[in-house]
Design an enzyme around this catalytic site. Sequence first.
Site, PDB file in Angstrom:
ATOM      1  CB  SER A 154       1.561   4.482  -5.989  1.00  0.00           C
ATOM      2  OG  SER A 154       1.206   4.530  -4.613  1.00  0.00           O
ATOM      3  CE1 TYR A 167       6.471   2.394  -4.295  1.00  0.00           C
ATOM      4  CE2 TYR A 167       4.695   3.876  -3.658  1.00  0.00           C
ATOM      5  CZ  TYR A 167       5.116   2.694  -4.232  1.00  0.00           C
ATOM      6  OH  TYR A 167       4.194   1.814  -4.766  1.00  0.00           O
TER       7      TYR A 167
HETATM    8  P1  NAD Z   1       5.726  -7.146  -5.313  1.00  0.00           P
HETATM    9  O1  NAD Z   1       6.906  -6.747  -4.507  1.00  0.00           O
HETATM   10  O2  NAD Z   1       5.023  -8.403  -4.976  1.00  0.00           O
HETATM   11  O3  NAD Z   1       6.072  -7.201  -6.873  1.00  0.00           O
HETATM   12  C1  NAD Z   1       6.991  -6.330  -7.486  1.00  0.00           C
HETATM   13  C2  NAD Z   1       7.866  -7.181  -8.392  1.00  0.00           C
HETATM   14  O4  NAD Z   1       8.766  -6.315  -9.096  1.00  0.00           O
HETATM   15  C3  NAD Z   1       8.724  -8.162  -7.585  1.00  0.00           C
HETATM   16  O5  NAD Z   1       8.609  -9.446  -8.172  1.00  0.00           O
HETATM   17  C4  NAD Z   1      10.132  -7.598  -7.726  1.00  0.00           C
HETATM   18  O6  NAD Z   1      11.137  -8.611  -7.689  1.00  0.00           O
HETATM   19  C5  NAD Z   1      10.055  -6.906  -9.078  1.00  0.00           C
HETATM   20  N1  NAD Z   1      11.038  -5.834  -9.269  1.00  0.00           N
HETATM   21  C6  NAD Z   1      11.354  -4.840  -8.416  1.00  0.00           C
HETATM   22  N2  NAD Z   1      12.269  -4.038  -8.953  1.00  0.00           N
HETATM   23  C7  NAD Z   1      12.539  -4.535 -10.187  1.00  0.00           C
HETATM   24  C8  NAD Z   1      13.395  -4.137 -11.238  1.00  0.00           C
HETATM   25  N3  NAD Z   1      14.173  -3.041 -11.126  1.00  0.00           N
HETATM   26  N4  NAD Z   1      13.428  -4.887 -12.378  1.00  0.00           N
HETATM   27  C9  NAD Z   1      12.655  -5.987 -12.502  1.00  0.00           C
HETATM   28  N5  NAD Z   1      11.826  -6.412 -11.525  1.00  0.00           N
HETATM   29  C10 NAD Z   1      11.766  -5.683 -10.386  1.00  0.00           C
HETATM   30  O7  NAD Z   1       4.707  -5.898  -5.206  1.00  0.00           O
HETATM   31  P2  NAD Z   1       3.391  -5.528  -6.059  1.00  0.00           P
HETATM   32  O8  NAD Z   1       2.412  -4.957  -5.119  1.00  0.00           O
HETATM   33  O9  NAD Z   1       2.992  -6.631  -6.944  1.00  0.00           O
HETATM   34  O10 NAD Z   1       3.961  -4.289  -6.929  1.00  0.00           O
HETATM   35  C11 NAD Z   1       3.646  -4.116  -8.305  1.00  0.00           C
HETATM   36  C12 NAD Z   1       3.605  -2.623  -8.619  1.00  0.00           C
HETATM   37  O11 NAD Z   1       2.513  -2.018  -7.943  1.00  0.00           O
HETATM   38  C13 NAD Z   1       4.842  -1.833  -8.174  1.00  0.00           C
HETATM   39  O12 NAD Z   1       5.186  -0.897  -9.178  1.00  0.00           O
HETATM   40  C14 NAD Z   1       4.366  -1.136  -6.938  1.00  0.00           C
HETATM   41  O13 NAD Z   1       5.104   0.052  -6.658  1.00  0.00           O
HETATM   42  C15 NAD Z   1       2.946  -0.837  -7.304  1.00  0.00           C
HETATM   43  N6  NAD Z   1       2.078  -0.557  -6.163  1.00  0.00           N
HETATM   44  C16 NAD Z   1       1.938  -1.461  -5.171  1.00  0.00           C
HETATM   45  C17 NAD Z   1       1.098  -1.187  -4.101  1.00  0.00           C
HETATM   46  C18 NAD Z   1       0.884  -2.162  -2.970  1.00  0.00           C
HETATM   47  O14 NAD Z   1       0.270  -1.753  -1.965  1.00  0.00           O
HETATM   48  N7  NAD Z   1       1.311  -3.399  -3.055  1.00  0.00           N
HETATM   49  C19 NAD Z   1       0.419   0.050  -4.065  1.00  0.00           C
HETATM   50  C20 NAD Z   1       0.574   0.931  -5.102  1.00  0.00           C
HETATM   51  C21 NAD Z   1       1.419   0.641  -6.163  1.00  0.00           C
END
Ligand code: NAD
Length: 278
Positions: A154, A167
């Site tokens: 991130s 986080y």
């Molecule tokens: P999202 O919440 O739509 O998707 C995350 C998915 O991971 C969800 O389907 C959730 O059910 C699943 N999940 C969470 N914990 C889990 C676990 N322990 N085991 C299995 N599945 C699990 O959000 P996203 O934006 O698609 O996130 C994807 C990745 O990107 C994450 O690692 C998040 O930290 C990272 N990220 C997101 C952002 C943002 O702004 N959305 C920014 C930087 C990094």
Amino acid sequence: MGEFDGRVALITGGARGQGRAHAVAFAEGGADVVICDRCEDSDVVFYPLASEDDLAETARLVEAAGRRCIAVKADTADRAAMDALVARAESEFGRIDVAVANAGVSIAAPVQSMTSAQWNEAIASNLTGVFNTVGAVAPGMIERGYGRIVTISSMLGRAGSTNMAAYSASKWGVIGLTKSSALDLAKHGITVNAIAPGNISTPMIHNDALYSMMRPDLEKPTADDVAPVFASLHAQPVPWLEAEEITRAVLFFAAEAGAHISGTVLPIDAGNAARVTG
Ligand code: NAD
């Protein structure tokens, strides 16, 4: 011919959001796809996580692209579950060539009132889950002498932020894990790279809890109300990016031609990278 014909890609957290976009793109590129997601809410995550229906929908989209899909409800924090998933994928599909350690949760609380349960959830899902994914896929990749591992950090893996101690710590940890894994696996034909996204338009940021934290002055803030706050976290004047922008980088790292790109961190954060070192 697709770029990933004959390949098998594992994507954790594949039920929705960025994980779904990656899964569909790999299928469109010719790969068979393995996805897992915990498909359960957490008491300390203040927005809904994905459902089993979401997971089934990603599998449907992969199959609609003409590829096979193994979709399993599994928590990446559970090493035995990840080992079992990899064993099943290797038995049914013969191999895992690409692993995208994407699953994660956002935990927001000031450090002085953050509970141990909140801290533990962030570390378990965002850091231990990535370790378990890398650890589970590495032996088969070593045996076959080929692998492309992409981890998702991130922009908070390169900076701190109010309310984001757990986080941010977990995402800094992902970068240390990625670089060290890249060295451990370097002589086995396996690359390991991290992507550091900015604000990505998924349910992780579009939820009432985060909206209210960003606009405590409003009773029911809308996307329009929070957009300027999100935009202030980027350098370019855009509040959030689409998941497909991250997918393009995932595909880049996953390509066969990326054989000699390893141990890197690629920010995709609308210019915020210009504000931090590293
Ligand atoms: P999202 O919440 O739509 O998707 C995350 C998915 O991971 C969800 O389907 C959730 O059910 C699943 N999940 C969470 N914990 C889990 C676990 N322990 N085991 C299995 N599945 C699990 O959000 P996203 O934006 O698609 O996130 C994807 C990745 O990107 C994450 O690692 C998040 O930290 C990272 N990220 C997101 C952002 C943002 O702004 N959305 C920014 C930087 C990094």
